[in-house]
Design a protein around this motif. Structure first.
Motif, PDB file in Angstrom:
ATOM      1  N   THR A 168     -44.568   1.957  11.073  1.00  0.00           N
ATOM      2  CA  THR A 168     -45.011   3.400  11.648  1.00  0.00           C
ATOM      3  C   THR A 168     -44.375   4.609  11.475  1.00  0.00           C
ATOM      4  OG1 THR A 168     -44.452   3.177  14.173  1.00  0.00           O
ATOM      5  CG2 THR A 168     -46.251   1.898  13.051  1.00  0.00           C
ATOM      6  N   SER A 169     -42.822   4.464  11.383  1.00  0.00           N
ATOM      7  CA  SER A 169     -42.147   5.602  11.273  1.00  0.00           C
ATOM      8  C   SER A 169     -42.495   6.421  10.191  1.00  0.00           C
ATOM      9  CB  SER A 169     -40.475   5.276  11.028  1.00  0.00           C
ATOM     10  OG  SER A 169     -40.472   4.629   9.929  1.00  0.00           O
ATOM     11  N   PHE A 170     -43.183   5.933   9.032  1.00  0.00           N
ATOM     12  CA  PHE A 170     -43.859   6.870   7.853  1.00  0.00           C
ATOM     13  C   PHE A 170     -44.814   7.511   8.264  1.00  0.00           C
ATOM     14  CE2 PHE A 170     -46.877   6.927   4.336  1.00  0.00           C
ATOM     15  CZ  PHE A 170     -45.960   8.009   3.376  1.00  0.00           C
ATOM     16  N   PHE A 171     -45.626   7.227   9.269  1.00  0.00           N
ATOM     17  CA  PHE A 171     -46.739   7.969   9.678  1.00  0.00           C
ATOM     18  C   PHE A 171     -46.425   9.133  10.881  1.00  0.00           C
ATOM     19  CE2 PHE A 171     -48.346   4.183   7.840  1.00  0.00           C
ATOM     20  CZ  PHE A 171     -49.234   4.500   6.711  1.00  0.00           C
ATOM     21  N   ARG A 172     -45.421   8.859  11.595  1.00  0.00           N
ATOM     22  CA  ARG A 172     -44.997   9.389  12.922  1.00  0.00           C
ATOM     23  C   ARG A 172     -45.135  11.122  12.533  1.00  0.00           C
ATOM     24  NH1 ARG A 172     -40.382   5.420  15.244  1.00  0.00           N
ATOM     25  NH2 ARG A 172     -41.809   3.579  15.510  1.00  0.00           N
ATOM     26  N   PRO A 173     -44.418  11.441  11.393  1.00  0.00           N
ATOM     27  CA  PRO A 173     -44.282  12.860  11.246  1.00  0.00           C
ATOM     28  C   PRO A 173     -45.860  13.710  11.395  1.00  0.00           C
ATOM     29  CG  PRO A 173     -42.638  11.965   9.688  1.00  0.00           C
ATOM     30  CD  PRO A 173     -43.658  10.869  10.607  1.00  0.00           C
ATOM     31  N   ALA A 174     -46.667  12.733  10.539  1.00  0.00           N
ATOM     32  CA  ALA A 174     -48.071  13.405  10.475  1.00  0.00           C
ATOM     33  C   ALA A 174     -48.725  13.100  11.836  1.00  0.00           C
ATOM     34  CB  ALA A 174     -48.783  12.676   9.247  1.00  0.00           C
TER      35      ALA A 174
END
Length: 406
Positions: A338-344
């Motif tokens: 989920t770290s990939f989606f956290r910024p968005a």
């Protein structure tokens, strides 16, 4: 002598779990990623039907038609946390209402400007569409960026410049072929529609005091309002104006569905766990699907017309998707991905407008992409890559402390 001090404890509407919920952030990030993809692929020729919006009278919905409802659903899931967080920080009743109204106004203003951008008459405005749009998005960043200055007046100076720029752009705007039109809400745009639904859902949430039964009843009332307004004695009479809010009512119903599911999962006073949680969520899913099926012969499934069957089917799909994410992320703790989606997920507004900024910047610079990227499979693959690139770009902007918050 013992002194006793009374401490004012804020009255919370619901007793929610503390901290950020990774599954909600992941759901939001995934939805935004898909949104960027479907918006970009819409300009690609030769794509399959399931990657296009269903036609208004088609009585059908595609994968693409679920993206907007997913946004509404996530807004609903976040409302209890947002409102209770404000109360926990000590907001009074009127401070909370002002915060809700300010967010609504922000969404309406953004939607209004974005809808009118495509109608801009460059000759009458005295400015190219691309430059006007870039200045608009620059103003948005100035107004809604989260500043970290120790001196608050510096942040307010930037916000003031942004507001002045928005007013100037609205003043010089001329649209239409004749160039005689000012900024006007033909429709409010996606963000504007979200704004209205958010406002109504926040009002309802407070009126029913976060009681799940009250929220469920209001979902039914939203659907009933749509059905009544479609009857000939309303639709074809002098009272047809009553039906002017049917679209907002259906969108609000989707938001309330997300809000209700959030309470099922995260309201500790409800204490829904294990089989009790599964039965409650499953029952909610079954009710939505049965109601959608029963209403479909009368009102069809249509995103364009915002019908109840489209809304309830979309909400049911969102329920399933979120439940899977919750099980994987919060129950099984499979959450590194989920770290990939956290910024968005943590910066959704910037992520939403970023593709438009890039689009108008390319036009302004006179840069054109190869024609092969606008057709068939290469266009679909490019749209997927473009969506991923936008998430990486948002991650970089987050590190530069560019984070928008309404």
């Amino acid at each position: 002598m013992i002194l006793y001090f009374e401490v004012a404890i804020p009255i919370m509407i619901n007793n929610l779990k503390q901290g950020r919920i990774l599954s909600i952030d992941a759901f939001r990030g995934i939805t935004i990623l898909v949104m960027i993809f479907v918006n970009n692929v819409a300009g690609v020729s030769g794509i399959p039907h399931w990657l296009q919006h269903a036609h208004a009278d088609e009585d059908a919905m595609t994968f693409v038609d679920v993206v907007f409802p997913a946004f509404l659903f996530i807004v609903g899931m976040s409302i209890p946390f947002a409102i209770n967080s404000r109360l926990a920080k000590g907001d009074s009743f009127w401070q909370l209402q002002w915060h809700i109204i300010w967010r609504t106004i922000g969404l309406l203003v953004l939607g209004l400007f974005m809808v009118n951008t495509g109608r801009l008459n460059q000759d009458a405005t005295g400015m190219s569409m691309s430059l006007w749009a870039l200045l608009f998005y620059g103003a948005v960043i100035l107004v809604w960026n989260v500043y970290r200055f120790k001196q608050a007046w510096i942040a307010w100076c930037f916000k003031g410049i942004g507001i002045a720029l928005l007013l100037y752009l609205a003043w010089i705007y001329r649209g239409g072929k004749d160039g005689n039109h000012h900024l006007e809400p033909q429709w409010w745009g996606i963000l504007g529609l979200i704004g209205w639904a958010y406002l109504y859902a926040c009002i309802i949430y407070q009126l029913v005091k976060g009681v799940s039964g009250g929220i469920f009843l209001m979902i039914a009332i939203c659907i009933a309002y749509y059905a009544i307004c479609q009857q000939p004695f309303i639709r074809d009479s002098e009272y047809s104006w009553i039906g002017g809010q049917t679209g907002n009512a259906i969108h609000t119903a989707i938001v309330l569905c997300g809000l209700l599911l959030s309470l099922f999962y995260f309201d500790e006073d409800l204490d829904l766990r294990g089989s009790k949680l599964v039965s409650r969520v499953s029952g909610f899913f079954i009710i939505m699907m049965i109601t959608s099926t029963c209403l479909r012969p009368q009102y069809k499934v249509s995103k364009i017309y915002a019908t109840p069957s489209w809304a309830l089917s979309s909400a049911a799909i969102c329920l399933v998707v979120f439940s899977i994410l919750y099980y994987l992320i919060d129950v099984k703790q499979i959450n590194k991905w989920t770290s990939f989606f956290r910024p968005a997920g943590a910066n959704p507004l910037l992520t939403y407008i970023l593709p438009d900024i890039v689009y108008f910047l390319l036009i302004f610079l006179g840069i054109e992409l190869p024609d092969v990227l606008s057709h068939d499979v290469p266009g679909i693959l490019w749209s997927a890559c473009y969506a991923v690139l936008m998430l990486f770009l948002v991650k970089g902007l987050n590190k530069l402390h560019i984070r928008l918050q309404l």
